[in-house]
Write a protein that holds these residues in place. Sequence first.
Motif: not given
Length: 106
Positions: A58-62, A66-67, A91-92
């Motif tokens: 998730x960290x570089x997901x367009x 923030x999460x 999906x991630x």
Amino acid sequence: MTSIAPAPVKNSIIIPKTNPPVLGVNFNCITKITIMEELKFKTNINCMGCVAKFTPHIQDQEGVESWEVDTTNPDKVLTVKGDISSKEVEALVKEAGFVVREVIAA
């Protein structure tokens, strides 16, 4: 002369330049305002090891601004803020090997 407007972007507001200025604001170019959504999910991301396993997915997901995962909550709530759909987040989570049990209304 014909003016071509840019294609609309999901969850965005396009403000074209105006003449005269709107409400005293002078837009010299087209401005894009992105509306961030907050999505919440029940997961089985239980501990900091699980968070570490999920992070690369998730960290570089367009679209993700923030999460966080509240591992102290019995529902292990994943909160994602940004311009991303719940289906994309689901999906991630599944790609990382975890379960998304339910979307929580924000």
